[in-house]
Scaffold this active site. Structure first.
Site, PDB file in Angstrom:
ATOM      1  N   SER A   1       3.441  -8.387 -21.005  1.00 44.87           N
ATOM      2  CA  SER A   1       3.796  -8.285 -19.594  1.00 44.87           C
ATOM      3  C   SER A   1       3.102  -7.099 -18.952  1.00 44.87           C
ATOM      4  O   SER A   1       2.785  -6.104 -19.627  1.00 44.87           O
ATOM      5  CB  SER A   1       5.305  -8.107 -19.432  1.00 44.87           C
ATOM      6  N   ASP A   2       2.844  -7.182 -17.648  1.00 40.84           N
ATOM      7  CA  ASP A   2       2.547  -5.961 -16.923  1.00 40.84           C
ATOM      8  C   ASP A   2       3.800  -5.092 -16.999  1.00 40.84           C
ATOM      9  O   ASP A   2       4.917  -5.594 -17.214  1.00 40.84           O
ATOM     10  CB  ASP A   2       2.163  -6.271 -15.476  1.00 40.84           C
ATOM     11  N   TRP A   3       3.623  -3.795 -16.823  1.00 41.36           N
ATOM     12  CA  TRP A   3       4.704  -2.860 -17.110  1.00 41.36           C
ATOM     13  C   TRP A   3       5.904  -3.089 -16.187  1.00 41.36           C
ATOM     14  O   TRP A   3       5.797  -2.979 -14.978  1.00 41.36           O
ATOM     15  CB  TRP A   3       4.170  -1.436 -17.020  1.00 41.36           C
ATOM     16  N   ARG A   4       7.029  -3.495 -16.791  1.00 37.22           N
ATOM     17  CA  ARG A   4       8.299  -3.788 -16.116  1.00 37.22           C
ATOM     18  C   ARG A   4       8.237  -5.075 -15.304  1.00 37.22           C
ATOM     19  O   ARG A   4       9.063  -5.306 -14.425  1.00 37.22           O
ATOM     20  CB  ARG A   4       8.743  -2.616 -15.241  1.00 37.22           C
ATOM     21  N   ALA A   5       7.290  -5.949 -15.642  1.00 35.77           N
ATOM     22  CA  ALA A   5       7.230  -7.250 -14.964  1.00 35.77           C
ATOM     23  C   ALA A   5       8.203  -8.247 -15.572  1.00 35.77           C
ATOM     24  O   ALA A   5       8.613  -9.206 -14.906  1.00 35.77           O
ATOM     25  CB  ALA A   5       5.811  -7.819 -15.024  1.00 35.77           C
TER      26      ALA A   5
END
Length: 790
Positions: free
Chosen positions: A221-225
């Site tokens: 994932s993109d960070w915190r996506a």
């Protein structure tokens, strides 16, 4: 070779799930009893930051991805990737978060400097070269951001509506090309596509990427996506990053035990993680990583820069300059000394040094009078203090000290010196300034936190720059500045001390700059001084461009115009000196209303740490500007076929379908300022012969100039007659050619089956009929045409 299935059978459910989420901001946990060490990730793609942003551990800074694409050279992309694989190994990094293959759908996209092109084929081929180079070092890549993350506005929540044909032919195409070539990772985007968040978009991540394309790597994932436990688990995501606010861990264990997520789904994810660990050498029993020979990073940074520079205008053979004919050269523009060498946001690193355009020209023209003046300053913040009169700034925190120059510190994650963030509540930056000129000097503090600035032993400022309600994104992407004015005497050294107070545990994210500007004229006076200097010089080199506040990750641009009074500066300097050369220091297209007023224009993108040295070599003809435009540059904003980036009711509809970039320009019939593929060199080329069949085109060309040079042979194809449902023509392939004067060379450009296919009725359909095959110097400069019956 390690038996992954055997290892999988030894793991408890809790251990399996632990491997699918970050243990901190950048890494996955180790499980020592199966021989698995921690796997570390790092931001890229123009350098390798490592797990921090420590200025005491600098990173080689290559030119921006738009620059790499402008070289139109897959082998050069491979070498750039090899260098970053080498840098990754040096910094203990196993997976580099890049490259970015989102398309430049609209020139307003704030992060386009990090993307390659508006064309899916060019983007895909450059990405394949880069990925191949990085992975040659046993370092993984994550091609990103899957998919539709083509702008920054509301990128965390926006729903991008893309028709199936455009999704397949345009936006997924570069990802498919990297996946089929053996990429080890993909990063999913924040946004939704067609109503479904990408972090849990099973139709794309699971059905297309993994099943249809046979991708055996990981999806991170993109960070915190990743925000939904079950949705992300069932939607094809393999790793949720970072540890902060992760939806997995105990929540995912509970979901499996409750029957909401089958354990075989977890097993598939763990297999992929273990395979990645094997590939990057953090799992015992895996194949040994054969590391290629060391590369000279500085030399590659300079080569990529000069090969990427695009000469878009060169009237009366103004360039290259002849040093022996020069006595005085004017160098004008704030960016001539404070060049933008990399883009803002997650692509930033701390380079070991930066060669500015002024420094590069001064070094190359040692016997020539090279004089500098600002002319017009577009920077909303004062530049970091450095240069004549300043000592390197000593930074002290938690008992650890190091020096920086210029006076700025920035990092995310691990702290310099390996300090524990919980034990750092203050940063002290100390330097000494000896002004060459007396009078009122302006000092500035920018960043986030609580500061106290003293100059010559007197407190000049104390306060907090952000309110307590500021979010992490506000702090990183919207820094603030406080200026103060202090009168100083010429030649008198004064101490300058900046103290920053940090809340306990928050030192993992720091951004602080001590800015300075000396006495000088007002805006009108600065332009007048530039005009005077230009009029006295043999040639005027004006450096203009964007700022970090106008072109960066985190926000889109509101205009393509250059900030400040830079356009006025160029026009007035050009009126004073007909031999005005403009250097455009921007990561993506800007407007150039003065384009026909100047003698020559060179686009240098964000040129990396060697930008100034490469520029001097190109302007003086030591090397040829080898770049061709990977994007269309408009004459006016309103001419752009696609411009808006603002969602309506949370949605951005890609209503233009496949007519993206130059495809849309061709349909509109409006001529841009500079077309896709445009770029001049220092020699001339004759296109002699074109032959074509269904699998390849063969092009023969001759260097008819007086210098050795490089040509990018571009191959475009279009149906005949033109099918209104398809672009008039599209890029089918390209090849680099080098030749000496009067030398003839032949290149073969493959035509894969996809060249003649469209996505229709849920699959790829071969469209038969007659095609026009065009060998071209640029999209708007066709040289030879052949017909082909398919």
């Amino acid at each position: 070779m390690t038996d992954v299935e055997h290892l999988l059978g030894q793991l408890s459910l809790e251990e399996k799930v632990s491997l699918l989420a970050g243990q901190d901001f950048w890494s996955l946990p180790a499980i020592e009893r199966i021989g698995l060490r921690s796997l570390v990730m790092s931001d890229g793609p123009i350098g390798v930051r490592g797990v921090g942003w420590a200025p005491d551990d600098p990173s080689i800074a290559l030119p921006s991805p738009t620059a790499l694409a402008a070289a139109w050279d897959v082998e050069l992309a491979d070498r750039a990737g090899q260098l970053l694989g080498q840098e990754s190994r040096r910094k203990g990094v196993h997976v580099l978060l890049g490259p970015t293959v989102n398309l430049q759908r609209t020139p307003l996209g704030g992060r386009h400097f990090e993307c390659y092109s508006e064309d899916p084929l060019l983007s895909g081929e450059i990405a394949v070269g880069f990925v191949r180079g990085v992975q040659r070092h046993g370092v993984g890549t994550t091609v990103k951001h899957l998919v539709g993350n083509d702008f920054e506005t509301d990128r965390m929540e926006v729903d991008v509506r893309i028709g199936e044909r455009a999704l397949r032919e345009i936006y997924l195409a570069p990802f498919e090309r990297v996946a089929e070539s053996g990429g080890w990772g993909v990063m999913s985007a924040y946004n939704s596509v067609n109503g479904q968040s990408m972090a849990q978009n099973g139709p794309i991540q699971d059905e297309i990427l993994k099943r249809e394309w046979g991708f055996d790597g990981v999806v991170v994932s993109d960070w915190r996506a990743a925000r939904d436990t079950v949705g992300a688990a069932l939607g094809g995501l393999d790793i949720a990053m970072p540890a902060l606010e992760s939806p997995w861990g105990e929540k995912l264990v509970s979901a499996v035990r409750a029957g909401e997520v089958p354990e075989e789904v977890i097993d598939d994810k763990v297999r992929r993680v273990l395979l990645l660990a094997q590939r990057v050498g953090v799992l015992d029993g895996g194949p040994a990583v054969t590391v290629p020979e060391d590369l000279d990073g500085n030399a590659i940074a300079r080569e990529v820069a000069s090969r990427s520079f695009v000469l878009v205008r060169n009237e009366n053979y103004t360039l290259p300059l002849e040093p022996a004919a020069l006595t005085k050269v004017a160098v004008i523009g704030a960016l001539a000394t404070d060049a933008r060498v990399l883009g803002g946001g997650s692509a930033q690193v701390s380079p070991p040094y930066v060669i500015s355009p002024l420094a590069g020209l001064e070094q190359a023209l040692s016997g020539v009078d090279v004089e500098f003046t600002i002319g017009a300053d577009p920077r909303p913040f004062l530049p970091a203090a450095h240069g004549p009169g300043w000592t390197p700034a000593k930074v002290t925190m938690g008992g650890h000290s190091f020096e920086v120059e210029p006076a700025a510190v920035r990092w995310i994650g691990s702290l310099p010196g390996g300090l524990d963030p919980a034990g750092v509540d203050e940063i002290l930056l100390e330097t000494t300034f000896t002004p060459a000129e007396g009078g009122e000097h302006t000092f500035a503090v920018s960043g986030f936190g609580t500061f106290e600035l003293s100059v010559a032993g007197t407190k000049a400022y104390a306060g907090t720059l952000h309110p307590p309600t500021a979010t992490r994104a506000d702090l990183l992407l919207s820094p603030r500045e406080q200026r103060v004015h202090v009168r100083l005497d010429a030649g008198e050294a004064v101490p300058v001390v900046l103290r920053q107070t940090i809340a306990r545990g928050m030192a993992h994210t720091v951004s602080t700059t001590l800015g300075h500007r000396g006495p000088g004229p007002d805006e009108e006076g600065m332009i007048a001084e530039a005009v005077r200097l230009a009029g006295e010089s043999d040639v005027a080199v004006v450096v203009v461009g964007t700022t970090e506040q106008t072109e960066s990750e985190g926000f889109d641009r509101t205009t393509l115009a250059l900030p400040g009074r830079q356009d006025e500066l160029v026009s007035r300097v050009a009126a004073a000196n007909p031999r005005t050369v403009v250097v455009v220091n921007a990561g993506s297209p800007v407007l150039m209303p003065w384009a026909e007023e100047v003698a020559a224009t060179v686009l240098t993108w964000f040129g990396g740490q060697e930008a100034g040295a490469a520029l001097a070599e190109v302007l003086l003809g030591v090397t040829e500007p080898g770049g061709r435009l990977p994007t269309t540059w408009p004459r006016r904003e309103e001419d752009c076929p696609v411009l808006a980036v603002v969602p309506s009711d949370g949605v951005v509809a890609y209503g233009e379908g496949v007519f993206v970039g130059y495809r849309g320009w061709l349909r509109s019939g409006v001529a841009p300022l500079y077309a896709f593929g445009h770029g001049l060199g220092y020699t001339s080329w004759r296109y002699d012969e074109l032959t074509v069949n269904e699998t390849e085109a063969v092009v023969t060309i001759t260097n008819t100039g007086a210098r050795a040079g490089r040509e990018v042979v571009q191959l475009y194809i279009g149906s005949s007659p033109v099918d209104p449902e398809r672009p008039e023509r599209w890029l089918a392939g390209f090849e680099n050619v080098e030749a000496h004067p009067e030398e003839t060379v032949t290149v073969r450009i493959p035509l894969p089956p996809r060249t003649f296919e469209v996505w229709a009725d849920g699959g790829w359909v071969r469209r038969t009929g007659e095609y026009r095959v065009i060998a071209a110097h640029a999209l708007d400069d066709p040289r030879l045409t052949a017909t082909l019956e398919v």
